[in-house]
Design an enzyme around this catalytic site. Sequence first.
Site, short mmCIF file in Angstrom:
data_model
loop_
_atom_site.label_atom_id
_atom_site.label_comp_id
_atom_site.label_asym_id
_atom_site.label_seq_id
_atom_site.Cartn_x
_atom_site.Cartn_y
_atom_site.Cartn_z
N ASP A 125 41.66 -60.40 -38.34
CA ASP A 125 40.50 -59.62 -37.89
C ASP A 125 39.68 -60.44 -36.90
O ASP A 125 38.55 -60.87 -37.18
CB ASP A 125 39.65 -59.21 -39.10
CG ASP A 125 40.40 -58.26 -40.02
OD1 ASP A 125 41.25 -57.50 -39.52
OD2 ASP A 125 40.13 -58.28 -41.23
N LYS A 157 48.62 -59.27 -40.64
CA LYS A 157 48.23 -57.88 -40.43
C LYS A 157 47.37 -57.78 -39.17
O LYS A 157 46.39 -58.51 -39.03
CB LYS A 157 47.43 -57.34 -41.62
CG LYS A 157 47.06 -55.86 -41.47
CD LYS A 157 46.27 -55.36 -42.67
CE LYS A 157 44.80 -55.71 -42.61
NZ LYS A 157 44.05 -54.89 -41.62
N ASP A 215 48.39 -52.18 -38.78
CA ASP A 215 47.54 -51.32 -39.61
C ASP A 215 46.63 -50.46 -38.73
O ASP A 215 45.46 -50.79 -38.54
CB ASP A 215 46.73 -52.19 -40.56
CG ASP A 215 45.89 -51.38 -41.54
OD1 ASP A 215 46.24 -50.22 -41.80
OD2 ASP A 215 44.89 -51.93 -42.05
N LEU A 216 47.18 -49.35 -38.22
CA LEU A 216 46.40 -48.47 -37.34
C LEU A 216 45.95 -47.18 -38.04
O LEU A 216 45.23 -46.38 -37.45
CB LEU A 216 47.21 -48.12 -36.08
CG LEU A 216 47.61 -49.31 -35.22
CD1 LEU A 216 48.34 -48.83 -33.97
CD2 LEU A 216 46.41 -50.17 -34.85
N LYS A 217 46.39 -46.99 -39.28
CA LYS A 217 45.92 -45.86 -40.10
C LYS A 217 46.02 -44.52 -39.35
O LYS A 217 45.05 -43.78 -39.21
CB LYS A 217 44.49 -46.10 -40.57
CG LYS A 217 44.30 -47.36 -41.42
CD LYS A 217 42.84 -47.55 -41.82
CE LYS A 217 42.68 -48.72 -42.77
NZ LYS A 217 42.96 -50.02 -42.14
N ASP A 242 46.78 -37.60 -37.57
CA ASP A 242 46.71 -36.59 -36.53
C ASP A 242 47.71 -35.50 -36.89
O ASP A 242 48.31 -35.53 -37.97
CB ASP A 242 47.01 -37.21 -35.16
CG ASP A 242 46.25 -36.51 -34.02
OD1 ASP A 242 46.31 -35.27 -33.96
OD2 ASP A 242 45.64 -37.22 -33.19
N ILE A 243 47.93 -34.57 -36.00
CA ILE A 243 48.93 -33.54 -36.25
C ILE A 243 50.31 -34.19 -36.29
O ILE A 243 50.52 -35.25 -35.69
CB ILE A 243 48.86 -32.41 -35.20
CG1 ILE A 243 49.19 -32.96 -33.79
CG2 ILE A 243 47.50 -31.73 -35.21
CD1 ILE A 243 49.33 -31.87 -32.74
N PRO A 244 51.27 -33.59 -37.01
CA PRO A 244 52.58 -34.22 -37.18
C PRO A 244 53.25 -34.64 -35.89
O PRO A 244 53.80 -35.75 -35.80
CB PRO A 244 53.38 -33.14 -37.91
CG PRO A 244 52.36 -32.39 -38.71
CD PRO A 244 51.14 -32.35 -37.82
N THR A 262 39.20 -49.19 -49.69
CA THR A 262 38.58 -50.05 -50.71
C THR A 262 37.09 -50.22 -50.48
O THR A 262 36.39 -50.78 -51.33
CB THR A 262 39.27 -51.43 -50.75
OG1 THR A 262 39.32 -51.98 -49.43
CG2 THR A 262 40.67 -51.31 -51.31
N GLY A 280 41.80 -61.38 -45.87
CA GLY A 280 41.17 -61.70 -44.60
C GLY A 280 40.25 -62.89 -44.69
O GLY A 280 40.65 -64.05 -44.56
N ARG A 281 38.98 -62.59 -44.95
CA ARG A 281 37.93 -63.62 -44.82
C ARG A 281 38.12 -64.83 -45.72
O ARG A 281 37.72 -65.94 -45.34
CB ARG A 281 36.57 -62.97 -45.12
CG ARG A 281 36.23 -61.85 -44.15
CD ARG A 281 35.04 -61.04 -44.62
NE ARG A 281 35.05 -59.72 -44.00
CZ ARG A 281 34.19 -58.77 -44.28
NH1 ARG A 281 33.24 -58.97 -45.16
NH2 ARG A 281 34.29 -57.59 -43.67
#
Length: 241
Positions: free
Chosen positions: A10, A33, A60-62, A65-67, A124, A215-216
Site C-alpha cells: 500500500d 498484494k 486486488d482491484l475488487k 460491473d456488468i458481466p 473488514t 500491510g502496516r
Amino acid sequence: MQEPVFIALDFKDAQAAWQFLKLFPTDVRPAVKVGMELFYQAGPSLISDLKDAGFDVFLDLKLYDIPHTVEAAVRNLAQLQVDYLTVHAAGGRDMMMAAMAGAQAGAEKVKTSAPKVLAITQLTSFSETTMQATQLVRASMTESVVHLAHLAADSGLAGTISSAYESKVIHEAVGNRFLSITPGIRLAGDDQGDQARVVTPREAAVKGANGIVVGRSITQAKEPLLAYQQVVTEFKEGLTK
C-alpha cells in the site's frame, strides 16, 4: 497446500514499493498484494516487473460491473500472469462466472495458468451494524458472508476474501478446498487503523484462514524483514493448533 502470507504494498507509487522490497534479500520473495492505489498509479508495468523479479502477485482491484465488462477486464489482467485477483461477490453469479471465463481466456492467450479468482464478501472495515445500515439488510454478518461464499463457490471461484472470523463457517458451508484468505491482520499491540474486525496471524490460522494479507504491521515496522518473518512464524504456529 496452504496459501502464502501476502504483504500489502500500500504505497503511493512504484518507487516507494521497490524501495520497500529492496529490504528483502534476493532469496526471500514474499507474495505481494497490489491494490487499487498502487496499480492505478504504476500500471501494468509494475506487475510485469514484480513477476520478473520472482514475486507471486495478488492483484486486488475488487472488480464489480456488468458481466461483459468484468469478463473483458479479467481477460486483460490474466495476461499479466497475476497469481490471484479479486471480484465482488455482490456482483452476482453471472458476473463471477464471466470473471472465470475471462481468467481462462486471458491465461490461454499467453500460455500460462489462470489466476485464482477470489470473491470479496464483506469488507473488514465493516462492522455488522455498518453493513446492515449501508446495505439495508437484516442478515447477520455471518449469514451474509456464507451466502456470498456459496455464490462464489457455485460460480467456480477459488475462494473468498473475508475476515478470519468467518473462515470456519465458510469452510463448513462450502468445504475445506475453498480458500479463505483474510485481511485485517495485525501483530499484537499494533494500531488497528481503519479495520473493524482484526486478528493476529496466529488467531487467523487457528480460525481456519488458508492465507493472510498483512500491510502496516510489516510495511510500517522498523525492521520489515523481521516483522514479515514473525508474521510467517505466527501463522505457521497457528496452523498446528
